[in-house]
Design an enzyme around this catalytic site. Sequence first.
Site, mmCIF file in Angstrom:
data_model
loop_
_atom_site.group_PDB
_atom_site.id
_atom_site.type_symbol
_atom_site.label_atom_id
_atom_site.label_comp_id
_atom_site.label_asym_id
_atom_site.label_seq_id
_atom_site.Cartn_x
_atom_site.Cartn_y
_atom_site.Cartn_z
ATOM 1 N N GLU A 119 0.831 -1.202 0.000
ATOM 2 C CA GLU A 119 0.000 0.000 0.000
ATOM 3 C C GLU A 119 0.871 1.260 0.000
ATOM 4 O O GLU A 119 1.949 1.281 0.603
ATOM 5 C CB GLU A 119 -0.881 0.058 1.241
ATOM 6 N N CYS A 128 2.187 -6.057 16.205
ATOM 7 C CA CYS A 128 1.417 -5.088 16.998
ATOM 8 C C CYS A 128 -0.060 -5.474 16.942
ATOM 9 O O CYS A 128 -0.613 -5.712 15.859
ATOM 10 C CB CYS A 128 1.615 -3.677 16.465
ATOM 11 N N CYS A 176 -2.756 -3.543 14.576
ATOM 12 C CA CYS A 176 -2.376 -3.155 13.217
ATOM 13 C C CYS A 176 -2.696 -4.234 12.194
ATOM 14 O O CYS A 176 -2.352 -5.407 12.383
ATOM 15 C CB CYS A 176 -0.879 -2.842 13.180
ATOM 16 N N CYS A 196 2.880 8.511 1.964
ATOM 17 C CA CYS A 196 3.246 7.530 2.987
ATOM 18 C C CYS A 196 3.625 6.236 2.284
ATOM 19 O O CYS A 196 2.806 5.646 1.563
ATOM 20 C CB CYS A 196 2.070 7.295 3.943
ATOM 21 N N CYS A 253 -3.657 1.439 8.161
ATOM 22 C CA CYS A 253 -2.491 0.855 7.515
ATOM 23 C C CYS A 253 -2.663 -0.655 7.353
ATOM 24 O O CYS A 253 -2.918 -1.373 8.327
ATOM 25 C CB CYS A 253 -1.243 1.165 8.338
ATOM 26 N N SER A 271 6.643 5.183 17.310
ATOM 27 C CA SER A 271 5.315 4.675 17.650
ATOM 28 C C SER A 271 5.363 4.197 19.094
ATOM 29 O O SER A 271 5.833 3.095 19.377
ATOM 30 C CB SER A 271 4.922 3.519 16.715
ATOM 31 N N LEU A 272 4.871 5.016 19.992
ATOM 32 C CA LEU A 272 4.986 4.732 21.421
ATOM 33 C C LEU A 272 3.757 3.992 21.950
ATOM 34 O O LEU A 272 3.848 2.891 22.483
ATOM 35 C CB LEU A 272 5.201 6.031 22.189
ATOM 36 N N HIS A 273 2.603 4.659 21.890
ATOM 37 C CA HIS A 273 1.291 4.060 22.144
ATOM 38 C C HIS A 273 1.016 3.600 23.578
ATOM 39 O O HIS A 273 -0.055 3.064 23.847
ATOM 40 C CB HIS A 273 1.029 2.882 21.202
ATOM 41 N N GLY A 279 5.004 -2.368 7.493
ATOM 42 C CA GLY A 279 6.340 -2.837 7.841
ATOM 43 C C GLY A 279 7.056 -1.952 8.839
ATOM 44 O O GLY A 279 6.644 -0.831 9.129
ATOM 45 N N GLU A 280 8.136 -2.462 9.382
ATOM 46 C CA GLU A 280 9.016 -1.732 10.300
ATOM 47 C C GLU A 280 10.241 -1.272 9.517
ATOM 48 O O GLU A 280 11.083 -2.094 9.122
ATOM 49 C CB GLU A 280 9.427 -2.635 11.464
ATOM 50 N N SER A 307 9.522 6.648 10.764
ATOM 51 C CA SER A 307 8.884 6.200 12.003
ATOM 52 C C SER A 307 9.319 4.775 12.328
ATOM 53 O O SER A 307 9.402 3.925 11.437
ATOM 54 C CB SER A 307 7.356 6.253 11.848
ATOM 55 N N ASN A 331 -8.117 4.226 13.616
ATOM 56 C CA ASN A 331 -9.118 3.752 12.671
ATOM 57 C C ASN A 331 -9.544 2.343 13.079
ATOM 58 O O ASN A 331 -8.723 1.529 13.497
ATOM 59 C CB ASN A 331 -8.542 3.709 11.254
ATOM 60 N N CYS A 341 4.600 -7.587 8.045
ATOM 61 C CA CYS A 341 5.435 -7.152 9.164
ATOM 62 C C CYS A 341 5.519 -8.280 10.180
ATOM 63 O O CYS A 341 4.537 -9.006 10.401
ATOM 64 C CB CYS A 341 4.823 -5.897 9.812
#
Length: 361
Positions: free
Chosen positions: A104, A128, A131, A117, A348, A229-231, A174-175, A206, A305, A124
Amino acid sequence: MLKPLTEKQTNPNVGASIFSLKYEDLLDWLKQAGEPSFRAKQIYEWLYRKRVTSFDEMTNLSKDLREKLNDAFVITPLKQVVRQESKDGTIKFLFELEDGYSIETVLMRHEYGNSVCVTTQVGCRLGCTFCASTLGGLKRNLKAGEIVAQVLEVQRAMDETDERVSSVVIMGIGEPFDNYEDLISFLRIINHDEGLNIGARHITVSTSGVVPKIYEFADEGMQINFAISLHAPTTEIRSRLMPVNRMYPLEDLMDSIRYYIRKTGRRVTFEYGLFGGVNDQVEHAELLADLIKDIKCHVNLIPVNYVPERDYVRTPKNQIFKFESTLKERGVNVTIRREQGHDIDAACGQLRAKERKDETR
């Protein structure tokens, strides 16, 4: 514990894309091919300014050089499969790669310009729990040229309306730090004066917190914007949301971020997704403020989302504003991310999960 990448995931058997060559790499290739160095500037101009789709269009190159390029490289590694357009101007692309996998890419329109983006991996491995990108696990890393091509494909779409890509964010599937070498090549290619010439301050990388690579990235000397990306404000909550925290605990992550700031002098952005009843209460905001109180940073609150394959619910608006005001009262620089693409598959990995179920099971 996260599984190490396999040889197939790190070195996929795909054609060599001309877009994977940094300017210095192209100079080296031309020298080995017995061609003069000034051809590099011409080739970069055809690729990134005129955005041709075949080497035969490079009419100021000799026929012999064009044949050498055709024999050595592919020029268009992506095929558009789906294009979704939102009422707010956001466009989401699903591209098919040479080996049949899909990725994407998203165009987001802002008052300050047009941002793309990009994706760095097919799937990935980090898992997470909120995600869609992790559905089906990691298939493989993208080569630098496949990442560059995403920006070019979006730019070609914008050429129709005489618009320009003004910024790039590496926040797609992905990371990025799991694909470090190709990420760095991508950054240097799109930043190069003879290429797309996108300024470093207009590029954001990121990461979910691959600690060793944060130290390495700090030492690169690049003036790229950096987001984490802390969250979560505690290691217990973060481990529940993000398994990467079990390998690289929150305390180690914060140490690496402090090193990054000391080394670069630059501010970092903490991406903080709000998940209803999980990490979105006032006490969580207070813990977050304590966690980052000595760090030069900005917090970007993200109303998540909804993803059908995941169980998390959206935080109510009044709670989002309460979380924001709590941080502001504690002296934290904070904003709420403007929602975009709400009427399309905005999350994502969501479009890929819907269109390519065989890849995301």
